[in-house]
Write a protein that holds these residues in place. Structure first.
Motif, PDB file in Angstrom:
ATOM      1  N   THR A 172      20.632  44.897  44.129  1.00 42.22           N
ATOM      2  CA  THR A 172      20.107  44.226  45.324  1.00 42.22           C
ATOM      3  C   THR A 172      21.035  44.428  46.519  1.00 42.22           C
ATOM      4  O   THR A 172      20.628  45.023  47.504  1.00 42.22           O
ATOM      5  N   VAL A 173      22.296  43.992  46.414  1.00 44.36           N
ATOM      6  CA  VAL A 173      23.204  44.137  47.555  1.00 44.36           C
ATOM      7  C   VAL A 173      23.569  45.597  47.805  1.00 44.36           C
ATOM      8  O   VAL A 173      23.956  45.960  48.910  1.00 44.36           O
TER       9      VAL A 173
ATOM     10  N   TYR B  91      27.528  50.026  43.292  1.00 47.82           N
ATOM     11  CA  TYR B  91      27.934  49.773  44.673  1.00 47.82           C
ATOM     12  C   TYR B  91      27.221  50.729  45.616  1.00 47.82           C
ATOM     13  O   TYR B  91      26.610  51.707  45.191  1.00 47.82           O
ATOM     14  N   SER B  92      27.343  50.441  46.897  1.00 43.15           N
ATOM     15  CA  SER B  92      26.959  51.391  47.948  1.00 43.15           C
ATOM     16  C   SER B  92      27.976  51.279  49.067  1.00 43.15           C
ATOM     17  O   SER B  92      28.585  50.226  49.261  1.00 43.15           O
TER      18      SER B  92
ATOM     19  N   SER C 164      17.759  54.152  36.983  1.00 41.03           N
ATOM     20  CA  SER C 164      16.627  55.073  37.073  1.00 41.03           C
ATOM     21  C   SER C 164      15.355  54.444  37.609  1.00 41.03           C
ATOM     22  O   SER C 164      14.536  55.123  38.233  1.00 41.03           O
ATOM     23  N   LEU C 165      15.172  53.160  37.361  1.00 39.90           N
ATOM     24  CA  LEU C 165      13.919  52.506  37.752  1.00 39.90           C
ATOM     25  C   LEU C 165      13.996  51.769  39.076  1.00 39.90           C
ATOM     26  O   LEU C 165      12.970  51.470  39.682  1.00 39.90           O
ATOM     27  N   ASN C 166      15.215  51.471  39.544  1.00 40.89           N
ATOM     28  CA  ASN C 166      15.361  50.653  40.744  1.00 40.89           C
ATOM     29  C   ASN C 166      16.292  51.282  41.773  1.00 40.89           C
ATOM     30  O   ASN C 166      15.877  51.567  42.893  1.00 40.89           O
ATOM     31  N   HIS C 167      17.543  51.503  41.402  1.00 37.79           N
ATOM     32  CA  HIS C 167      18.555  51.895  42.374  1.00 37.79           C
ATOM     33  C   HIS C 167      18.299  53.284  42.965  1.00 37.79           C
ATOM     34  O   HIS C 167      18.154  53.422  44.185  1.00 37.79           O
TER      35      HIS C 167
END
Length: 161
Positions: free
Chosen positions: A150-151, A128-129, A50-53
């Protein structure tokens, strides 16, 4: 076995809460003939998610779509109501798809399930993305730790499109 570049996305049906009510979204409808960015998170409303991704993808939505991407979706092993509430609370409703993989069927078919029972979450998705072109994985970014984004971040995805 974990899905890899060049693999076809497995068939699945998600649930999505929309402004018009709940709908079913099949992988065929989501990916056929389209370039789609999809990212998986361990859980709606969890801190890193919720705060980053998620915020990264919402903030970079227009830039991602401007690079020839047809759609963006987030998937979590949560029920449709939790995903709908997260879409509303985050301001993401009607901007990206918030897909409920309620039984982890899609996540398990990807080989991206993780047991987070030690943190009281049960079976969830690894973070993941992916960039998927007409149902085929073109890039995949899997985090080593569910607490990092990050990745699999929107910034990384923008570099890969």
């Amino acid at each position: 076995m974990t899905i890899s570049i060049g693999d076809k996305i497995p068939s699945a049906t998600f649930k999505e809460k929309t402004v018009d009510g709940p709908v079913e979204v099949t992988t065929d409808a989501l990916f056929s003939g389209k370039r789609v960015v999809i990212f998986g998170v361990p859980g709606a409303f969890t801190p890193t998610c919720s705060l980053n991704h998620l915020p990264g993808y919402l903030e970079n939505r227009d830039a991602i779509l401007a690079r020839g991407i047809d759609d963006i979706a987030v998937v979590a092993v949560n029920d449709i109501h939790v995903m709908g509430a997260w879409a509303t609370a985050s301001g993401g409703m009607d901007k990206i798809h918030f897909l409920s993989d309620w039984d982890a069927g899609f996540t398990k078919a990807l080989g991206l399930d993780i047991d987070l029972s030690a943190g009281t979450l049960g079976v969830r998705s690894k973070r993941y993305s992916m960039l998927v072109d007409d149902g085929v994985v073109k890039t995949i970014n899997i985090e080593e730790s569910p607490g990092q984004a990050t990745v699999s971040s929107a910034a990384t995805m923008l570099e890969q499109i």
